[in-house]
Design a protein around this motif. Structure first.
Motif, mmCIF file in Angstrom:
data_model
loop_
_atom_site.group_PDB
_atom_site.id
_atom_site.type_symbol
_atom_site.label_atom_id
_atom_site.label_comp_id
_atom_site.label_asym_id
_atom_site.label_seq_id
_atom_site.Cartn_x
_atom_site.Cartn_y
_atom_site.Cartn_z
ATOM 1 N N LEU A 2 0.744 -1.160 0.584
ATOM 2 C CA LEU A 2 0.110 -0.244 0.177
ATOM 3 C C LEU A 2 0.696 1.095 -0.075
ATOM 4 O O LEU A 2 0.355 2.401 -0.958
ATOM 5 C CB LEU A 2 -0.880 -0.457 1.101
ATOM 6 C CG LEU A 2 -2.421 0.685 1.179
ATOM 7 C CD1 LEU A 2 -3.388 0.481 -0.341
ATOM 8 C CD2 LEU A 2 -2.888 0.854 2.243
ATOM 9 N N PRO A 3 1.535 1.250 1.188
ATOM 10 C CA PRO A 3 3.033 2.207 0.762
ATOM 11 C C PRO A 3 3.727 2.779 -0.724
ATOM 12 O O PRO A 3 3.375 3.605 -1.307
ATOM 13 C CB PRO A 3 3.721 2.206 1.558
ATOM 14 C CG PRO A 3 3.513 1.094 2.503
ATOM 15 C CD PRO A 3 2.432 0.393 1.943
ATOM 16 N N THR A 4 3.692 1.375 -1.716
ATOM 17 C CA THR A 4 4.134 1.988 -2.955
ATOM 18 C C THR A 4 3.050 2.510 -3.812
ATOM 19 O O THR A 4 3.065 2.916 -4.436
ATOM 20 C CB THR A 4 4.758 0.410 -3.241
ATOM 21 O OG1 THR A 4 5.200 0.218 -2.513
ATOM 22 C CG2 THR A 4 5.418 0.369 -4.432
ATOM 23 N N ILE A 5 2.413 1.416 -3.316
ATOM 24 C CA ILE A 5 0.701 2.380 -4.419
ATOM 25 C C ILE A 5 0.312 4.472 -3.880
ATOM 26 O O ILE A 5 0.358 4.903 -5.020
ATOM 27 C CB ILE A 5 -0.435 1.426 -3.819
ATOM 28 C CG1 ILE A 5 -0.225 -0.244 -4.890
ATOM 29 C CG2 ILE A 5 -1.387 2.159 -5.162
ATOM 30 C CD1 ILE A 5 -1.728 -1.041 -4.593
ATOM 31 N N GLN A 6 -0.108 3.837 -2.937
ATOM 32 C CA GLN A 6 -0.088 5.133 -2.206
ATOM 33 C C GLN A 6 1.121 6.470 -2.597
ATOM 34 O O GLN A 6 0.776 7.335 -3.332
ATOM 35 C CB GLN A 6 -0.345 5.395 -1.134
ATOM 36 C CG GLN A 6 -0.438 6.437 -0.809
ATOM 37 C CD GLN A 6 -1.193 6.794 0.888
ATOM 38 O OE1 GLN A 6 -0.643 6.050 1.827
ATOM 39 N NE2 GLN A 6 -1.196 8.233 1.740
ATOM 40 N N SER A 7 2.387 5.876 -2.784
ATOM 41 C CA SER A 7 3.621 7.201 -3.598
ATOM 42 C C SER A 7 3.324 7.118 -4.593
ATOM 43 O O SER A 7 3.245 8.205 -5.398
ATOM 44 C CB SER A 7 4.931 7.122 -3.012
ATOM 45 O OG SER A 7 5.350 5.326 -3.965
ATOM 46 N N PHE A 8 3.383 6.282 -5.637
ATOM 47 C CA PHE A 8 3.086 6.723 -7.319
ATOM 48 C C PHE A 8 1.533 6.980 -7.187
ATOM 49 O O PHE A 8 1.094 7.849 -8.281
ATOM 50 C CB PHE A 8 3.024 5.049 -7.669
ATOM 51 C CG PHE A 8 3.874 4.655 -8.132
ATOM 52 C CD1 PHE A 8 4.758 3.927 -9.408
ATOM 53 C CD2 PHE A 8 4.949 3.633 -6.926
ATOM 54 C CE1 PHE A 8 6.093 3.843 -9.846
ATOM 55 C CE2 PHE A 8 6.293 3.607 -7.745
ATOM 56 C CZ PHE A 8 6.235 3.449 -8.664
ATOM 57 N N VAL A 9 0.631 7.013 -6.490
ATOM 58 C CA VAL A 9 -0.685 7.506 -6.800
ATOM 59 C C VAL A 9 -0.226 8.705 -6.679
ATOM 60 O O VAL A 9 -0.880 10.637 -7.447
ATOM 61 C CB VAL A 9 -2.112 6.945 -6.578
ATOM 62 C CG1 VAL A 9 -3.004 7.670 -6.147
ATOM 63 C CG2 VAL A 9 -2.076 5.695 -7.530
ATOM 64 N N THR A 65 5.764 -2.143 -10.623
ATOM 65 C CA THR A 65 6.703 -2.471 -9.585
ATOM 66 C C THR A 65 7.012 -3.403 -8.619
ATOM 67 O O THR A 65 7.791 -4.108 -8.210
ATOM 68 C CB THR A 65 7.713 -0.830 -9.360
ATOM 69 O OG1 THR A 65 7.307 0.360 -10.242
ATOM 70 C CG2 THR A 65 8.118 -0.635 -8.153
ATOM 71 N N ILE A 66 5.896 -3.352 -8.307
ATOM 72 C CA ILE A 66 5.203 -4.295 -7.037
ATOM 73 C C ILE A 66 5.653 -6.141 -7.149
ATOM 74 O O ILE A 66 6.385 -6.809 -7.326
ATOM 75 C CB ILE A 66 4.071 -4.828 -6.137
ATOM 76 C CG1 ILE A 66 4.020 -3.266 -5.677
ATOM 77 C CG2 ILE A 66 3.932 -5.678 -5.968
ATOM 78 C CD1 ILE A 66 2.506 -2.718 -5.387
#
Length: 118
Positions: A2-9, A65-66
């Motif tokens: 979720l942190p990866t998704i949040q940073s990209f979004v 990325t994930i």
């Protein structure tokens, strides 16, 4: 994840003018599917079609990325398992139809009395 998704979004939508408090609900809405996703996206305050398209593009980039990291880990485990399989000794001489020891028996055949649980 979720942190990866949040940073990209957030990198994709905050420059376009989405209010920062709406970011959490947008990320949660993007992780849903079907009718709940549509309802959750309609409930995000300040969401425009342009911002929604940019959010979807950021979400897709985060998933790429994930999954890239996940596939690299799977490749590593697969290679190690192939190496371990190649390092095993031959076991062909053990693969016969002969059973060397009887595993199940009746206690009367052996000549002892049956055990009782206490």
């Amino acid at each position: 994840m979720l942190p990866t998704i949040q940073s990209f979004v957030s990198k994709a939508v905050l420059p376009l003018g989405l209010p920062k408090p709406s970011l959490g609900s947008l990320v949660k809405a993007l992780t849903l599917s079907g009718a709940p996703r549509t309802a959750a996206l309609n409930a995000v305050p300040g969401l425009t079609p342009v911002i929604q398209a940019a959010a979807q593009k950021g979400y897709d980039g985060a998933l790429v990325t994930i999954y890239r990291y996940m596939y690299h880990a799977v490749i590593a485990f697969g290679l190690w398992s192939i190496i371990a399989a190649c390092a095993l000794r031959p076991m062909d001489h053990l693969l016969t139809n002969r059973v060397p020891k009887r595993t199940g028996h009746n206690s009367r055949e052996i000549g002892s009395s049956p055990r009782r649980c206490r």
